[in-house]
Design a protein around this motif. Structure first.
Motif, PDB file in Angstrom:
ATOM      1  N   ARG A  23       6.562  -4.181  -0.514  1.00  0.00           N
ATOM      2  CA  ARG A  23       5.866  -3.279   0.423  1.00  0.00           C
ATOM      3  C   ARG A  23       4.871  -4.018   1.313  1.00  0.00           C
ATOM      4  O   ARG A  23       3.902  -3.452   1.795  1.00  0.00           O
ATOM      5  CB  ARG A  23       5.173  -2.136  -0.316  1.00  0.00           C
ATOM      6  CG  ARG A  23       6.132  -1.223  -1.071  1.00  0.00           C
ATOM      7  CD  ARG A  23       5.416  -0.094  -1.777  1.00  0.00           C
ATOM      8  NE  ARG A  23       4.553  -0.594  -2.827  1.00  0.00           N
ATOM      9  CZ  ARG A  23       3.239  -0.443  -2.852  1.00  0.00           C
ATOM     10  NH1 ARG A  23       2.610   0.207  -1.880  1.00  0.00           N
ATOM     11  NH2 ARG A  23       2.533  -0.919  -3.854  1.00  0.00           N
TER      12      ARG A  23
ATOM     13  N   ARG B 146      -4.828   6.033   8.835  1.00  0.00           N
ATOM     14  CA  ARG B 146      -3.512   5.894   8.214  1.00  0.00           C
ATOM     15  C   ARG B 146      -2.607   5.058   9.105  1.00  0.00           C
ATOM     16  O   ARG B 146      -2.878   4.866  10.286  1.00  0.00           O
ATOM     17  CB  ARG B 146      -2.857   7.264   7.994  1.00  0.00           C
ATOM     18  CG  ARG B 146      -3.601   8.187   7.050  1.00  0.00           C
ATOM     19  CD  ARG B 146      -2.797   9.464   6.830  1.00  0.00           C
ATOM     20  NE  ARG B 146      -1.601   9.216   6.027  1.00  0.00           N
ATOM     21  CZ  ARG B 146      -0.593  10.092   5.899  1.00  0.00           C
ATOM     22  NH1 ARG B 146      -0.635  11.249   6.532  1.00  0.00           N
ATOM     23  NH2 ARG B 146       0.444   9.801   5.147  1.00  0.00           N
ATOM     24  N   PHE B 147      -1.512   4.568   8.516  1.00  0.00           N
ATOM     25  CA  PHE B 147      -0.473   3.840   9.256  1.00  0.00           C
ATOM     26  C   PHE B 147      -1.026   2.586   9.945  1.00  0.00           C
ATOM     27  O   PHE B 147      -0.704   2.309  11.095  1.00  0.00           O
ATOM     28  CB  PHE B 147       0.194   4.741  10.303  1.00  0.00           C
ATOM     29  CG  PHE B 147       0.784   6.006   9.759  1.00  0.00           C
ATOM     30  CD1 PHE B 147       1.884   5.985   8.928  1.00  0.00           C
ATOM     31  CD2 PHE B 147       0.217   7.238  10.067  1.00  0.00           C
ATOM     32  CE1 PHE B 147       2.426   7.164   8.427  1.00  0.00           C
ATOM     33  CE2 PHE B 147       0.752   8.421   9.581  1.00  0.00           C
ATOM     34  CZ  PHE B 147       1.857   8.375   8.754  1.00  0.00           C
TER      35      PHE B 147
ATOM     36  N   TRP C 269       1.096   2.992   0.657  1.00  0.00           N
ATOM     37  CA  TRP C 269       2.271   2.769   1.493  1.00  0.00           C
ATOM     38  C   TRP C 269       3.542   2.795   0.633  1.00  0.00           C
ATOM     39  O   TRP C 269       4.159   1.784   0.329  1.00  0.00           O
ATOM     40  CB  TRP C 269       2.152   1.449   2.265  1.00  0.00           C
ATOM     41  CG  TRP C 269       3.206   1.255   3.312  1.00  0.00           C
ATOM     42  CD1 TRP C 269       4.149   0.276   3.365  1.00  0.00           C
ATOM     43  CD2 TRP C 269       3.432   2.073   4.473  1.00  0.00           C
ATOM     44  NE1 TRP C 269       4.946   0.419   4.477  1.00  0.00           N
ATOM     45  CE2 TRP C 269       4.533   1.526   5.177  1.00  0.00           C
ATOM     46  CE3 TRP C 269       2.827   3.227   4.972  1.00  0.00           C
ATOM     47  CZ2 TRP C 269       5.020   2.074   6.348  1.00  0.00           C
ATOM     48  CZ3 TRP C 269       3.313   3.784   6.152  1.00  0.00           C
ATOM     49  CH2 TRP C 269       4.397   3.210   6.826  1.00  0.00           C
ATOM     50  N   HIS C 270       3.932   4.009   0.226  1.00  0.00           N
ATOM     51  CA  HIS C 270       5.151   4.235  -0.550  1.00  0.00           C
ATOM     52  C   HIS C 270       6.068   5.070   0.334  1.00  0.00           C
ATOM     53  O   HIS C 270       5.928   6.297   0.420  1.00  0.00           O
ATOM     54  CB  HIS C 270       4.820   4.957  -1.855  1.00  0.00           C
ATOM     55  CG  HIS C 270       3.883   4.191  -2.727  1.00  0.00           C
ATOM     56  ND1 HIS C 270       4.314   3.210  -3.611  1.00  0.00           N
ATOM     57  CD2 HIS C 270       2.531   4.242  -2.848  1.00  0.00           C
ATOM     58  CE1 HIS C 270       3.275   2.706  -4.244  1.00  0.00           C
ATOM     59  NE2 HIS C 270       2.181   3.306  -3.807  1.00  0.00           N
ATOM     60  N   THR C 271       7.013   4.412   0.993  1.00  0.00           N
ATOM     61  CA  THR C 271       7.773   5.044   2.069  1.00  0.00           C
ATOM     62  C   THR C 271       9.256   4.769   1.927  1.00  0.00           C
ATOM     63  O   THR C 271       9.686   3.931   1.135  1.00  0.00           O
ATOM     64  CB  THR C 271       7.294   4.511   3.434  1.00  0.00           C
ATOM     65  OG1 THR C 271       7.499   3.083   3.475  1.00  0.00           O
ATOM     66  CG2 THR C 271       5.823   4.814   3.659  1.00  0.00           C
ATOM     67  N   SER C 272      10.033   5.462   2.740  1.00  0.00           N
ATOM     68  CA  SER C 272      11.479   5.253   2.723  1.00  0.00           C
ATOM     69  C   SER C 272      11.875   3.966   3.419  1.00  0.00           C
ATOM     70  O   SER C 272      12.847   3.311   3.037  1.00  0.00           O
ATOM     71  CB  SER C 272      12.189   6.442   3.383  1.00  0.00           C
ATOM     72  OG  SER C 272      11.740   6.604   4.723  1.00  0.00           O
TER      73      SER C 272
ATOM     74  N   ARG D  95       8.995  -0.737   4.804  1.00  0.00           N
ATOM     75  CA  ARG D  95       8.075  -0.976   3.693  1.00  0.00           C
ATOM     76  C   ARG D  95       7.321  -2.288   3.866  1.00  0.00           C
ATOM     77  O   ARG D  95       6.163  -2.405   3.469  1.00  0.00           O
ATOM     78  CB  ARG D  95       8.851  -0.977   2.379  1.00  0.00           C
ATOM     79  CG  ARG D  95       9.464   0.373   2.033  1.00  0.00           C
ATOM     80  CD  ARG D  95      10.371   0.258   0.818  1.00  0.00           C
ATOM     81  NE  ARG D  95      10.948   1.555   0.448  1.00  0.00           N
ATOM     82  CZ  ARG D  95      11.900   1.713  -0.461  1.00  0.00           C
ATOM     83  NH1 ARG D  95      12.392   0.651  -1.086  1.00  0.00           N
ATOM     84  NH2 ARG D  95      12.363   2.916  -0.736  1.00  0.00           N
TER      85      ARG D  95
ATOM     86  N   ARG E 267      -0.681   0.570   5.291  1.00  0.00           N
ATOM     87  CA  ARG E 267      -1.408   1.454   4.401  1.00  0.00           C
ATOM     88  C   ARG E 267      -2.651   2.034   5.066  1.00  0.00           C
ATOM     89  O   ARG E 267      -3.036   1.642   6.163  1.00  0.00           O
ATOM     90  CB  ARG E 267      -1.790   0.705   3.129  1.00  0.00           C
ATOM     91  CG  ARG E 267      -2.600  -0.555   3.347  1.00  0.00           C
ATOM     92  CD  ARG E 267      -2.858  -1.260   2.031  1.00  0.00           C
ATOM     93  NE  ARG E 267      -3.529  -2.532   2.219  1.00  0.00           N
ATOM     94  CZ  ARG E 267      -4.821  -2.676   2.452  1.00  0.00           C
ATOM     95  NH1 ARG E 267      -5.587  -1.601   2.577  1.00  0.00           N
ATOM     96  NH2 ARG E 267      -5.371  -3.869   2.599  1.00  0.00           N
TER      97      ARG E 267
ATOM     98  N   ARG F 181      17.338   2.681   6.418  1.00  0.00           N
ATOM     99  CA  ARG F 181      16.028   3.244   6.094  1.00  0.00           C
ATOM    100  C   ARG F 181      14.963   2.798   7.094  1.00  0.00           C
ATOM    101  O   ARG F 181      14.123   3.587   7.536  1.00  0.00           O
ATOM    102  CB  ARG F 181      15.623   2.846   4.670  1.00  0.00           C
ATOM    103  CG  ARG F 181      16.426   3.537   3.590  1.00  0.00           C
ATOM    104  CD  ARG F 181      15.854   3.285   2.197  1.00  0.00           C
ATOM    105  NE  ARG F 181      16.158   1.954   1.674  1.00  0.00           N
ATOM    106  CZ  ARG F 181      15.290   0.950   1.600  1.00  0.00           C
ATOM    107  NH1 ARG F 181      14.049   1.110   2.040  1.00  0.00           N
ATOM    108  NH2 ARG F 181      15.649  -0.215   1.084  1.00  0.00           N
TER     109      ARG F 181
ATOM    110  N   THR G 152      13.007   5.329   9.670  1.00  0.00           N
ATOM    111  CA  THR G 152      11.547   5.392   9.575  1.00  0.00           C
ATOM    112  C   THR G 152      10.909   5.075  10.922  1.00  0.00           C
ATOM    113  O   THR G 152      10.004   5.788  11.373  1.00  0.00           O
ATOM    114  CB  THR G 152      11.046   4.412   8.502  1.00  0.00           C
ATOM    115  OG1 THR G 152      11.591   4.787   7.234  1.00  0.00           O
ATOM    116  CG2 THR G 152       9.531   4.420   8.415  1.00  0.00           C
TER     117      THR G 152
ATOM    118  N   GLN H 151      10.984   7.868  13.449  1.00  0.00           N
ATOM    119  CA  GLN H 151      10.107   9.013  13.229  1.00  0.00           C
ATOM    120  C   GLN H 151       8.797   8.905  14.001  1.00  0.00           C
ATOM    121  O   GLN H 151       8.031   9.865  14.063  1.00  0.00           O
ATOM    122  CB  GLN H 151       9.792   9.161  11.729  1.00  0.00           C
ATOM    123  CG  GLN H 151      10.962   9.661  10.893  1.00  0.00           C
ATOM    124  CD  GLN H 151      11.409  11.056  11.310  1.00  0.00           C
ATOM    125  OE1 GLN H 151      12.495  11.230  11.863  1.00  0.00           O
ATOM    126  NE2 GLN H 151      10.574  12.050  11.071  1.00  0.00           N
TER     127      GLN H 151
END
Length: 394
Positions: free
Chosen positions: A60, A167-168, A210-213, A216, A221, A373, A377, A380
């Motif tokens: 990650r 965030r992000f 940061w636990h994402t599809s 990563r 985070r 993935r 992501t 989005q």
């Protein structure tokens, strides 16, 4: 005007006041990349980044070794003006280097798009802040579009941030600084308005969320800012980045600094989707083996990616040639629409490859699954929402 020539007058600087001196280079001298050299440097890293991609997905976060490859190739400084030690190139170069890097690892491409883009903002901050960033051996500046929490308080000599969070924040683990959007009053007693502030990363508190599809490896985070005083020389009203607004602290005379951030700020992210589409086609193993498909029309899918790239490059040339700094409202709207359109079409290419790749694609060790993935992501991001930015061109 060709893509490679949009960085004309790369060493020129518009001083804040007539007769004021231009800043001198602050880092060890390296020959500046040309457009073609920067793209070639990114392309040369693809095999090595591909080898790091699976581990970055598991951990990650992109490895320090992978980030060092980008640093050594000076791909974080594509947009940094030459007078401050960068290559002084344009957004077309940022787009195409992100595309090449993402062909090896989408997370690496995304980090370069983010941390390469933030230097564009730093180059317009007050000179003292530029020196703080560009005097360092490397320029790694993460991005936080907007900090949540109470507005910053105006205090003597700067601003006070207290109890804020974001965030992000892509690349925060590898950055020395964070460019953050913060609501703050421009003068004592005034209503808060958007500002950009340069924050030392070491004064923030990270959150391991940061636990994402996908994507990563970007390690995007969250973090908090319990309390921090930001000196005035690290602060700029967001409106000052508009090329129609006179630059209080000077502005480079290159095409990149005639661009409006609301038009081109996410164009390098589109490069990530161009690259993931190409990576999916690279990884495709041929016709599905379980009898559900007869293979892909790889030629048509490649043409879709090529067309998306050509559309974005044409838009950047349009903005560079515009008689209006930053582009007219119609030109800026077209750029935003086409970023969304290109990202959407590339996402469809990746999904088509995934669906044609057979049942083995469901396993975690399938490169196509990771690419799928990552692409979905990335897509989005609000920049790729065609409902927001306009209908697909006919």
């Amino acid at each position: 005007m060709s893509v490679a020539t949009t960085a004309v007058n790369a060493t020129a600087w518009v001083p804040a006041t007539p007769g004021s001196p231009a800043p001198g280079p602050l880092r060890a001298h390296f020959p500046a990349h040309s457009h073609d050299e920067a793209v070639a440097a990114a392309r040369a890293l693809v095999p090595r980044l591909r080898a790091y991609a699976a581990e970055a997905d598991r951990q990650r976060v992109l490895s320090a070794e992978a980030v060092q490859l980008l640093d050594t190739a000076r791909l974080f400084d594509v947009l940094t003006p030459r007078v401050w030690g960068g290559s002084g190139l344009g957004f077309a170069t940022a787009l195409l280097t992100a595309e090449e890097l993402s062909r090896g690892c989408a997370s690496a491409g995304w980090l370069c798009a983010v941390m390469g883009g933030t230097t564009w903002t730093v180059a317009q901050l007050p000179p003292e802040a530029r020196r703080e960033v560009f005097a360092a051996p490397s320029t790694r500046v993460a991005l936080q579009l907007r900090l949540s929490g109470p507005p910053a308080q105006r205090v003597p000599g700067g601003y006070l941030l207290r109890g804020m969070w974001g965030r992000f924040c892509s690349g925060i683990d590898h950055a020395q600084w964070i460019i953050a959007g913060v609501n703050a009053p421009p003068a004592p007693g005034a209503e808060p308005e958007p500002h950009v502030m340069l924050l030392p990363q070491e004064r923030t508190v990270g959150i391991d969320d940061w636990h994402t599809s996908g994507l990563r490896g970007t390690g995007s985070r969250s973090f908090t800012v319990p309390e921090l005083r930001v000196p005035a020389h690290r602060v700029l009203p967001l409106s000052a980045l508009n090329p129609l607004v006179p630059a209080q602290y000077g502005r480079p005379r290159t095409a990149a600094y005639r661009m409006a951030p609301d038009a081109v700020g996410t164009v390098a992210f589109a490069g990530v989707l161009l690259g993931t589409a190409r990576a999916a086609l690279d990884a495709y193993a041929g016709p599905a083996r379980d009898g559900r498909g007869s293979g892909l029309d790889a030629t048509a899918l490649t043409a879709t990616v090529d067309t998306a790239r050509a559309l974005l490059l044409a838009d950047l040339e349009m903005l560079a040639a515009s008689g209006t700094p930053g582009g007219t409202p119609e030109e800026r709207a077209r750029m935003r629409r086409d970023i969304a359109y290109a990202g959407t079409r590339c996402r469809e290419v990746v999904n088509t490859v995934y669906e044609a790749s057979g049942s083995a694609v469901i396993y975690d060790d399938s490169p196509v699954q990771r690419i799928w993935r990552d692409a979905n992501t990335a897509a989005q991001h609000p920049a790729f929402d065609l409902r927001r930015w306009g209908q697909s061109p006919s």
